[in-house]
Design a protein around this motif. Sequence first.
Motif, PDB file in Angstrom:
ATOM      1  N   LEU A  57       0.786  -1.217  -0.112  1.00 26.72           N
ATOM      2  CA  LEU A  57       0.079   0.115   0.122  1.00 26.72           C
ATOM      3  C   LEU A  57       0.667   1.167  -0.044  1.00 26.72           C
ATOM      4  O   LEU A  57       0.361   2.410  -0.025  1.00 26.72           O
ATOM      5  N   LEU A  58       2.122   1.074   0.079  1.00 26.93           N
ATOM      6  CA  LEU A  58       2.934   2.384   0.107  1.00 26.93           C
ATOM      7  C   LEU A  58       2.866   3.237  -1.068  1.00 26.93           C
ATOM      8  O   LEU A  58       2.896   4.497  -1.047  1.00 26.93           O
ATOM      9  N   ARG A  61       9.431   5.986  -0.123  1.00 33.44           N
ATOM     10  CA  ARG A  61      10.281   6.866  -1.305  1.00 33.44           C
ATOM     11  C   ARG A  61      11.234   5.582  -1.959  1.00 33.44           C
ATOM     12  O   ARG A  61      11.429   5.531  -2.887  1.00 33.44           O
ATOM     13  N   ASP A  62      11.562   4.688  -1.162  1.00 34.91           N
ATOM     14  CA  ASP A  62      12.466   3.643  -1.439  1.00 34.91           C
ATOM     15  C   ASP A  62      11.808   2.797  -2.784  1.00 34.91           C
ATOM     16  O   ASP A  62      12.103   2.363  -3.637  1.00 34.91           O
ATOM     17  N   LEU A  63      10.319   2.360  -2.355  1.00 31.16           N
ATOM     18  CA  LEU A  63       9.697   1.648  -3.039  1.00 31.16           C
ATOM     19  C   LEU A  63       9.170   2.488  -4.399  1.00 31.16           C
ATOM     20  O   LEU A  63       9.575   1.836  -5.405  1.00 31.16           O
ATOM     21  N   LEU A  64       8.879   3.714  -4.195  1.00 30.86           N
ATOM     22  CA  LEU A  64       8.560   4.237  -5.483  1.00 30.86           C
ATOM     23  C   LEU A  64       9.845   4.348  -6.501  1.00 30.86           C
ATOM     24  O   LEU A  64       9.935   4.375  -7.620  1.00 30.86           O
ATOM     25  N   ASP A  65      11.030   4.805  -5.872  1.00 29.28           N
ATOM     26  CA  ASP A  65      12.217   4.620  -6.415  1.00 29.28           C
ATOM     27  C   ASP A  65      12.611   3.402  -6.957  1.00 29.28           C
ATOM     28  O   ASP A  65      13.100   3.356  -8.368  1.00 29.28           O
ATOM     29  N   ALA A  81      12.630  -5.098  -4.018  1.00 26.28           N
ATOM     30  CA  ALA A  81      12.609  -4.094  -3.107  1.00 26.28           C
ATOM     31  C   ALA A  81      11.497  -4.108  -2.437  1.00 26.28           C
ATOM     32  O   ALA A  81      11.497  -3.840  -1.147  1.00 26.28           O
ATOM     33  N   GLU A  82      10.174  -4.417  -2.936  1.00 22.84           N
ATOM     34  CA  GLU A  82       8.971  -4.318  -2.167  1.00 22.84           C
ATOM     35  C   GLU A  82       9.172  -5.563  -1.306  1.00 22.84           C
ATOM     36  O   GLU A  82       8.602  -5.459  -0.037  1.00 22.84           O
TER      37      GLU A  82
END
Length: 136
Positions: free
Chosen positions: A19-20, A56-60, A69-70
């Motif tokens: 859900l990030l 932010r890490d997930l979006l990047d 990453a997820e």
Amino acid sequence: MDAEITLLAGTAGTTIASLLATDAWNGVRNGVLALWRRVRPENEEHVAVQLDTSRRDLLDARADGDEEAEREIAAEWRGRVRRLLVAHPELVAELRSLLTEFAPGALATTNVTQHATASGDSRVYQAGRDLSIDQP
């Protein structure tokens, strides 16, 4: 209760990570922070920073095509949530409510029945979820 907490923390970690990057993110963020605020108010700001960093890490990572990453972010949140629930099992009902609100299917369960027979030198590996076998 420990197995239940571990399972619930696993579901929560995966749900938080998934859900990030959604429109529901602000509500989920507020709900997660409310859990910490109830029992560890001094950690609320730190948890808020961790949530924002994970987002932010997930979006990047998605922009870069990093599919691992997820899973890593979900594992991090599984651990955080599990430790919180072990120390404060009274939060289990509140976490279930939060997950039901933002990811209604997340707590759905299925029954799995497995049967296997091994003979001779054979081996049987069964798992109800993840299974990793390293063989030389």
